[in-house]
Design a protein around this motif. Structure first.
Motif, PDB file in Angstrom:
ATOM      1  N   PRO A 109      -2.054 -25.078 -23.268  1.00  0.00           N
ATOM      2  CA  PRO A 109      -0.699 -25.634 -23.411  1.00  0.00           C
ATOM      3  C   PRO A 109      -0.725 -27.132 -23.708  1.00  0.00           C
ATOM      4  CG  PRO A 109      -1.116 -24.958 -21.137  1.00  0.00           C
ATOM      5  CD  PRO A 109      -2.343 -24.634 -21.925  1.00  0.00           C
ATOM      6  N   CYS A 110       0.149 -27.570 -24.575  1.00  0.00           N
ATOM      7  CA  CYS A 110       0.227 -28.983 -24.979  1.00  0.00           C
ATOM      8  C   CYS A 110       0.512 -29.907 -23.803  1.00  0.00           C
ATOM      9  CB  CYS A 110       1.312 -29.167 -26.035  1.00  0.00           C
ATOM     10  SG  CYS A 110       0.968 -28.302 -27.568  1.00  0.00           S
ATOM     11  N   GLU A 111       1.214 -29.421 -22.814  1.00  0.00           N
ATOM     12  CA  GLU A 111       1.609 -30.253 -21.676  1.00  0.00           C
ATOM     13  C   GLU A 111       0.415 -30.778 -20.875  1.00  0.00           C
ATOM     14  OE1 GLU A 111       2.819 -26.941 -22.049  1.00  0.00           O
ATOM     15  OE2 GLU A 111       4.429 -27.770 -23.296  1.00  0.00           O
ATOM     16  N   LEU A 112      -0.736 -30.164 -21.031  1.00  0.00           N
ATOM     17  CA  LEU A 112      -1.922 -30.588 -20.295  1.00  0.00           C
ATOM     18  C   LEU A 112      -2.541 -31.871 -20.840  1.00  0.00           C
ATOM     19  CD1 LEU A 112      -3.780 -27.178 -19.874  1.00  0.00           C
ATOM     20  CD2 LEU A 112      -2.458 -28.418 -18.159  1.00  0.00           C
ATOM     21  N   GLN A 115      -0.334 -38.220 -22.442  1.00  0.00           N
ATOM     22  CA  GLN A 115       0.716 -38.836 -23.250  1.00  0.00           C
ATOM     23  C   GLN A 115       0.070 -39.899 -24.140  1.00  0.00           C
ATOM     24  OE1 GLN A 115       4.107 -38.165 -23.281  1.00  0.00           O
ATOM     25  NE2 GLN A 115       3.522 -36.377 -22.080  1.00  0.00           N
ATOM     26  N   HIS A 130       0.401 -30.765 -34.488  1.00  0.00           N
ATOM     27  CA  HIS A 130       1.472 -30.374 -33.572  1.00  0.00           C
ATOM     28  C   HIS A 130       2.285 -31.587 -33.122  1.00  0.00           C
ATOM     29  CE1 HIS A 130       3.526 -27.920 -30.624  1.00  0.00           C
ATOM     30  NE2 HIS A 130       3.263 -28.825 -29.710  1.00  0.00           N
ATOM     31  N   CYS A 131       1.601 -32.698 -32.911  1.00  0.00           N
ATOM     32  CA  CYS A 131       2.251 -33.913 -32.425  1.00  0.00           C
ATOM     33  C   CYS A 131       1.515 -35.117 -33.004  1.00  0.00           C
ATOM     34  CB  CYS A 131       2.204 -33.924 -30.900  1.00  0.00           C
ATOM     35  SG  CYS A 131       2.914 -35.377 -30.140  1.00  0.00           S
TER      36      CYS A 131
END
Length: 169
Positions: A109-112, A115, A130-131
């Motif tokens: 998952p990207c949340e891991l 930032q 993706h980002c």
């Protein structure tokens, strides 16, 4: 004079067995697949890539990409959750690039991911951005050093392919 087909044959078939990518057997099959797909994406964006590039800090970047404009991206490959959790060296890479990315499979998952880094989802056949990573421009001396390292590593790897017996390792 030799027939044309004889002139085009390589002098030594061992050149076909030389790897242009330094493989130290630490890379999993998943990591190698992510690197391949990510390199394809970066090429489509106008970057040349080189893997396992030693950095001035002593670290080694998984993928370094260089654009025609001289922009330098570093991509840290993560093949599993354990790989991500065990890695604390990635922050050092920021000092050697304009943008820092993580590349991984869609299983994570990207949340891991931290930032302030870009995210690339990849497999062996391709990847997608993706980002986007935030830009932090390199100082000119660091850019020059990284560009020279990139060029030397690429030239040395090509020379190993052309003349495998001319290199002692």
């Amino acid at each position: 004079m030799a027939p044309e087909s004889a002139m085009l044959r390589p002098m030594d078939s061992s050149a076909a067995r030389i790897s242009l990518v330094p493989v130290d057997r630490r890379q999993s099959e998943t990591a190698l697949a992510i690197a391949r797909g990510t390199s394809r994406l970066l090429r489509s964006l106008g970057f040349a890539t080189i893997s396992e590039l030693p950095l001035p800090s002593g670290r080694r970047a998984d993928l370094v990409a260089l654009s025609e404009r001289g922009e330098i991206w570093i991509v840290e490959i993560k093949s599993s959750l354990e790989d991500l959790r065990a890695d604390h060296k990635w922050e050092d890479y920021r000092a050697h690039c304009d943008r820092l990315f993580f590349a991984f499979t869609r299983d994570l998952p990207c949340e891991l991911f931290p930032q302030g880094t870009g995210l690339i989802v990849a497999d062996a056949y391709g990847a997608h951005l993706h980002c986007e990573a935030p830009e932090h421009k390199l100082p000119a001396p660091t850019r020059k050093l990284m560009t020279v390292r990139f060029a030397l590593a690429a030239a040395q790897r090509m020379n190993r392919l052309i003349d495998p017996q001319g290199h002692a390792d």
